[in-house]
Design a protein around this motif. Structure first.
Motif, mmCIF file in Angstrom:
data_model
loop_
_atom_site.group_PDB
_atom_site.id
_atom_site.type_symbol
_atom_site.label_atom_id
_atom_site.label_comp_id
_atom_site.label_asym_id
_atom_site.label_seq_id
_atom_site.Cartn_x
_atom_site.Cartn_y
_atom_site.Cartn_z
ATOM 1 N N THR A 73 40.013 69.307 -20.626
ATOM 2 C CA THR A 73 38.548 69.295 -20.571
ATOM 3 C C THR A 73 38.028 69.739 -19.205
ATOM 4 O O THR A 73 36.905 70.232 -19.102
ATOM 5 N N PHE A 76 36.878 73.247 -19.098
ATOM 6 C CA PHE A 76 35.668 73.650 -19.825
ATOM 7 C C PHE A 76 34.386 73.035 -19.269
ATOM 8 O O PHE A 76 33.441 73.751 -18.936
ATOM 9 N N TYR A 77 34.335 71.713 -19.155
ATOM 10 C CA TYR A 77 33.070 71.028 -18.890
ATOM 11 C C TYR A 77 32.400 71.387 -17.563
ATOM 12 O O TYR A 77 31.179 71.640 -17.544
ATOM 13 N N PHE A 80 30.843 74.812 -17.961
ATOM 14 C CA PHE A 80 29.784 74.780 -18.978
ATOM 15 C C PHE A 80 28.543 74.073 -18.450
ATOM 16 O O PHE A 80 27.409 74.516 -18.700
ATOM 17 N N GLN A 99 40.554 79.717 -16.795
ATOM 18 C CA GLN A 99 39.987 78.866 -17.834
ATOM 19 C C GLN A 99 40.764 79.004 -19.146
ATOM 20 O O GLN A 99 41.090 78.008 -19.797
ATOM 21 N N LEU A 103 42.870 75.878 -20.963
ATOM 22 C CA LEU A 103 42.553 75.449 -22.327
ATOM 23 C C LEU A 103 43.736 75.652 -23.273
ATOM 24 O O LEU A 103 44.069 74.777 -24.072
ATOM 25 N N TYR A 176 33.107 80.064 -23.594
ATOM 26 C CA TYR A 176 34.198 79.943 -22.628
ATOM 27 C C TYR A 176 35.233 81.028 -22.902
ATOM 28 O O TYR A 176 35.229 81.661 -23.957
ATOM 29 N N MET A 274 32.864 74.080 -29.227
ATOM 30 C CA MET A 274 33.040 72.897 -28.400
ATOM 31 C C MET A 274 33.819 71.794 -29.097
ATOM 32 O O MET A 274 34.286 70.849 -28.436
ATOM 33 N N VAL A 277 37.145 70.596 -27.649
ATOM 34 C CA VAL A 277 37.121 69.923 -26.343
ATOM 35 C C VAL A 277 36.268 68.657 -26.371
ATOM 36 O O VAL A 277 36.003 68.062 -25.322
#
Length: 314
Positions: A73, A76-77, A80, A99, A103, A176, A274, A277
């Protein structure tokens, strides 16, 4: 149609252009979700590390599964959340590959750790007399090491193959970066860009087959003993549920990315992107925290101790 680009330094991400009217609300909800992910996973991690009675193979694998949830996570977060506060949604060339690597490697490590948990339950239920001689601390450390190393090596090869390709575009049709979407921007497909992902998919499909075989064998064994069935329901059901959540979430994202309709509303596409994740990083620690009696009791004890300490200090 892709523009011919000789040197690409930035990628553009799509999906957030229509969120201006509720961007603040989305930012708050996303931040809250990320905080929940950190809270539930960190609770399991700290509980397992602090309590020496939980230094057993199953709980060590669970601790690593939660660490992997935080690792995945983290890819991503933060990005984002920054995109939600920005009017331009771009990512650097190196950042995009990083990234994608984080992931993808996190998803593969999930499978590796879940397979280890499956093997641990298989030995505990089907070969209980040799469990402690098979699942020694040294062997568990080796298992965990390779559960992290193999996904990293496989995804590193895949990422480097894509990174060395000449790209003829810079637009990623997602919120992403994903290696498969980056590879689609390549001016021409190489043999390595086809063979390496094919090998990775086959390798982790083999993981799923092993889990299916182990569970069939465990169920057949448990049907002969009420004690084994009780052990199966207590420790294997959470693992099986976690495995289903991870597999369904990953397949859902992969199949939609390749075959899904692009006519869907952008907000729905973003939610689908999303989902992987959000669901596994929250559901996995919660299902184990609620279902495994040892974990649940230790968390209660830890919380009560902290509450008592704060009462004394105040």
């Amino acid at each position: 149609m892709m523009d011919n680009i000789s040197v690409i330094t930035m990628f553009t991400l799509s999906g957030l252009s229509g969120t201006n009217s509720y961007r603040v609300i989305l930012f708050i909800l996303t931040l809250l979700c990320y905080c929940v992910i950190w809270l539930v996973n960190l609770t399991i991690i700290v509980t397992v590390i602090v309590d020496k009675k939980l230094h057993e193979p199953m709980y060590i694998f669970l601790c690593n599964l939660c660490i992997n949830g935080l690792y995945g996570t983290a890819g991503f977060y933060p990005k984002f959340l920054m995109d939600l506060l920005s009017t331009t949604h771009v990512i650097s060339y190196a950042g995009c590959f990083l990234q994608g690597f984080v992931l993808h490697s996190s998803a593969c490590a999930d499978f590796s750790l879940l397979v280890l948990m499956s093997y641990d339950r298989y030995v505990a239920i089907c070969r209980p007399l040799v469990y402690h001689s098979v699942m020694t601390k040294q062997r568990v450390c080796v298992f965990v090491f390779f559960a992290w190393l193999i996904p990293f090596c496989l995804l590193l090869m895949s990422t480097l193959t894509t990174a060395t390709s000449r790209l003829c575009g810079s637009h990623i049709p997602k919120i992403y970066c994903v290696n498969w979407l980056i590879s689609r921007l390549a001016c021409s497909a190489s043999v390595a860009s086809i063979c390496i992902p094919a090998f990775n998919y086959t390798f982790y499909f083999g993981h799923c087959m092993f889990v299916c075989w182990s569970y069939i064998y465990m169920v057949r064994t448990c049907l002969k003993s009420k004690e084994n069935m009780s052990k199966f329901m207590q420790t294997c059901v959470p693992h099986l549920f976690s495995l289903v959540v991870v597999v369904v979430s990953l397949l859902f994202d992969l199949l939609y990315m390749r075959f899904g309709s692009k006519d869907l509303q952008q907000d729905i596409q973003n939610l689908m992107a999303m989902e992987f994740v959000i669901v596994p990083p929250i559901v996995n620690p919660l299902i184990y925290g609620f279902k495994l009696t040892e974990i649940r009791n230790r968390i209660k004890k830890l919380l009560c101790t902290k509450y008592f300490f704060f009462r004394i200090m105040s």
